[in-house]
Design a protein around this motif. Structure first.
Motif, PDB file in Angstrom:
ATOM      1  N   ASP A   1       0.922  -1.182   0.048  1.00 59.79           N
ATOM      2  CA  ASP A   1      -0.171   0.001  -0.118  1.00 59.79           C
ATOM      3  C   ASP A   1       0.919   1.436   0.132  1.00 59.79           C
ATOM      4  OD1 ASP A   1      -2.357  -1.687  -0.056  1.00 59.79           O
ATOM      5  OD2 ASP A   1      -2.266  -1.751   2.065  1.00 59.79           O
ATOM      6  N   ASN A   2       0.954   2.077   1.132  1.00 58.32           N
ATOM      7  CA  ASN A   2       1.734   3.232   0.967  1.00 58.32           C
ATOM      8  C   ASN A   2       3.017   3.142   1.712  1.00 58.32           C
ATOM      9  OD1 ASN A   2       0.144   4.537  -0.391  1.00 58.32           O
ATOM     10  ND2 ASN A   2      -0.912   5.844   0.864  1.00 58.32           N
TER      11      ASN A   2
ATOM     12  N   ASN B   1       5.346   6.473   3.396  1.00 59.49           N
ATOM     13  CA  ASN B   1       4.953   7.568   2.555  1.00 59.49           C
ATOM     14  C   ASN B   1       3.737   8.303   3.005  1.00 59.49           C
ATOM     15  OD1 ASN B   1       4.553   8.952  -0.061  1.00 59.49           O
ATOM     16  ND2 ASN B   1       2.545   7.812  -0.062  1.00 59.49           N
ATOM     17  N   GLU B   2       3.901   9.507   3.316  1.00 60.92           N
ATOM     18  CA  GLU B   2       3.039  10.338   4.129  1.00 60.92           C
ATOM     19  C   GLU B   2       2.201  11.518   3.078  1.00 60.92           C
ATOM     20  OE1 GLU B   2       4.973  12.025   6.962  1.00 60.92           O
ATOM     21  OE2 GLU B   2       5.558  10.429   8.234  1.00 60.92           O
ATOM     22  N   THR B   3       2.734  11.472   1.867  1.00 62.55           N
ATOM     23  CA  THR B   3       2.154  12.651   1.053  1.00 62.55           C
ATOM     24  C   THR B   3       1.179  12.045  -0.192  1.00 62.55           C
ATOM     25  OG1 THR B   3       4.003  12.487  -0.302  1.00 62.55           O
ATOM     26  CG2 THR B   3       4.122  14.153   1.109  1.00 62.55           C
ATOM     27  N   SER B   4       1.362  10.680  -0.499  1.00 64.60           N
ATOM     28  CA  SER B   4       0.649  10.180  -1.404  1.00 64.60           C
ATOM     29  C   SER B   4      -0.705   9.720  -0.796  1.00 64.60           C
ATOM     30  CB  SER B   4       1.414   8.891  -2.190  1.00 64.60           C
ATOM     31  OG  SER B   4       2.447   9.679  -2.957  1.00 64.60           O
ATOM     32  N   GLU B   5      -1.738   9.847  -1.366  1.00 61.89           N
ATOM     33  CA  GLU B   5      -3.011   8.936  -0.903  1.00 61.89           C
ATOM     34  C   GLU B   5      -3.083   7.547  -1.459  1.00 61.89           C
ATOM     35  OE1 GLU B   5      -6.249  11.643  -1.749  1.00 61.89           O
ATOM     36  OE2 GLU B   5      -5.596  13.196  -0.590  1.00 61.89           O
ATOM     37  N   GLN B   6      -2.751   7.424  -2.784  1.00 61.61           N
ATOM     38  CA  GLN B   6      -3.005   6.327  -3.194  1.00 61.61           C
ATOM     39  C   GLN B   6      -1.446   5.622  -3.535  1.00 61.61           C
ATOM     40  OE1 GLN B   6      -5.688   4.607  -4.153  1.00 61.61           O
ATOM     41  NE2 GLN B   6      -6.776   6.421  -3.804  1.00 61.61           N
TER      42      GLN B   6
ATOM     43  N   ASP C   1       0.460   6.783  -6.779  1.00 62.71           N
ATOM     44  CA  ASP C   1       1.283   7.934  -6.450  1.00 62.71           C
ATOM     45  C   ASP C   1       2.452   7.805  -5.907  1.00 62.71           C
ATOM     46  OD1 ASP C   1      -0.898   9.399  -7.603  1.00 62.71           O
ATOM     47  OD2 ASP C   1      -1.848   9.703  -5.808  1.00 62.71           O
TER      48      ASP C   1
ATOM     49  N   ASN D   1      -6.124   0.911  -4.470  1.00 61.72           N
ATOM     50  CA  ASN D   1      -5.478   0.996  -3.150  1.00 61.72           C
ATOM     51  C   ASN D   1      -4.919  -0.254  -2.908  1.00 61.72           C
ATOM     52  OD1 ASN D   1      -7.705  -0.287  -2.750  1.00 61.72           O
ATOM     53  ND2 ASN D   1      -8.656   1.237  -1.088  1.00 61.72           N
TER      54      ASN D   1
END
Lengths: 85, 215
Positions: B15-16, B27-32, B35, B179
Motif C-alpha cells: 500500500d503506502n 509515505n505520508e504525501t501520497s493518498e494512493q 502515486d 488502493n
C-alpha cells in the motif's frame, strides 16, 4: 500545420501517458521510435489506431508506416494530406 | 553438490509503505499507492520513458526492481542468460484486464488500444524488467491464491543448483485494486559470488516469508 503538430504531440503525450512531458518537450523533427521517445512496435499500432479513430485514416500497407511515423512532422504531413474527418 | 543461495537485496512495498533492506520508507504525501510508485520513480531519478507507458502492475514491479538493484548492473557480474526473473501473484493482470474490457465495451466506438492490450498478461512485467536490465535468462510467472514461498524457493533453488541460472530476481507483485498494491522482491545469488555471506539471509521459505510480512 503548426496547430496539427501541436495537437499530435498532445495526442502522443496522452496516449502513452508521458506525464512528465509537455508538447514543447517533443522535437518535431526527432525520430519517434528507438531513441528519444522510445516508442516501439506496439506503440506504432497505437498510433495507427489514433489515425483511424481521430482522423479517419487507415494505413492499408504497413510498409508505409515506417515513413509516415518517422517524425511528428512526417506524421502531420500525412494526416494533412489524407484526413477524412 | 548444492551451493547455498542468499538474498542479497530485497524490497517490500505494501500500500503506502516501502521497506528496502530493512530501511523503512513511509509515505505520508501520497493518498494512493500508484502515486507512491510514481514518487519513487521520480525521487530516485529512474529516467526511463517507457515507465509511463506501463500499467500499474509493471510500474510496481519496475520501481521495486530498480530500488532493489540500486543502480547495480547485474550483467557486470553475470552473463545475461544466467540471470532469471521469476515472479508470482494472485490476480495476474486482472486490474488491467478490467480497464481494457471497459475500453472496448462500446461497440459503436470500438478501437482496441494495443498499448493497453499488451499489458493484459502478467508476465509482461517480467519482460519490462528484462528489457531494462538486459536480462535474457529463464523467466516464469506463477499465479497462486496466496504467496507460496515453499514452491517459489524450490523453483529458484532448483534452477540455481542445476546450473541453469546464477542469479535470480524473484518474488510476489500484486495489484488487485486502485488502493491495494503489494510487492516483495528478492535478489538471489549463490554464495560463491558473494564475499561476505554473514550479512545476508539464506534464500529459504522461512526467511522469505519473514521479509514478506515485515510490513
Amino acid at each position: 500545420m503548426e496547430d496539427l503538430i501541436k495537437e499530435l504531440k498532445q495526442e502522443i503525450i496522452d496516449e502513452f501517458n508521458f506525464e512528465d512531458m509537455t508538447a514543447e518537450d517533443i522535437d518535431t523533427e526527432a525520430p519517434l521510435f528507438g531513441e528519444g521517445l522510445g516508442l516501439d512496435s506496439i506503440d506504432a499500432l497505437s498510433l495507427m489506431v489514433i489515425l483511424e479513430k481521430k482522423y479517419g485514416i487507415k494505413i492499408e500497407d504497413p510498409k508505409d508506416g515506417k515513413k509516415i511515423f518517422s517524425t511528428v512532422r512526417t506524421l502531420a504531413e500525412y494526416i494533412a494530406a489524407n484526413r477524412k474527418q | 553438490m548444492n551451493t547455498q543461495q542468499y538474498i542479497t537485496s530485497w524490497c517490500v512495498l505494501k500500500d503506502n509503505t516501502i521497506n528496502i533492506n530493512d530501511r523503512l520508507i513511509s509515505n505520508e504525501t501520497s493518498e494512493q499507492p500508484a502515486d507512491l510508485v510514481k514518487q519513487l520513480y521520480r525521487a530516485h531519478n529512474m529516467s526511463y520513458p517507457k515507465f509511463f507507458k506501463m500499467d500499474a502492475l509493471s510500474r510496481l514491479a519496475f520501481v521495486c526492481s530498480e530500488l532493489l538493484l540500486n543502480k547495480r548492473k547485474l550483467t557486470d557480474t553475470y552473463k545475461a542468460e544466467d540471470i532469471a526473473v521469476i515472479l508470482s501473484n494472485r490476480s495476474a493482470s486482472l486490474h488491467t484486464d478490467y480497464a481494457y474490457n471497459e475500453s472496448i465495451i462500446d461497440r459503436a466506438n470500438y478501437f482496441p488500444n494495443p498499448s493497453l492490450f499488451v499489458y493484459t498478461l502478467p508476465n509482461i512485467m517480467i519482460g519490462e524488467i528484462c528489457i531494462r536490465n538486459g536480462i535474457t535468462g529463464e523467466n516464469t510467472f506463477f499465479v497462486s491464491s496466496e504467496p507460496n514461498f515453499d514452491f517459489l524457493t524450490e523453483q529458484v533453488n532448483f534452477l540455481m543448483n542445476t546450473g541453469v541460472i546464477q542469479c535470480c530476481l524473484t518474488g510476489w507483485v500484486e495489484v488487485s485494486a486502485e488502493n491495494h498494491y503489494e510487492a516483495t522482491l528478492f535478489l538471489v545469488e549463490k554464495n560463491k559470488m558473494i564475499e561476505d555471506t554473514a550479512n545476508f539471509y539464506t534464500f529459504a521459505p522461512y526467511n522469505v516469508s519473514k521479509i514478506h510480512t515485515i510490513l
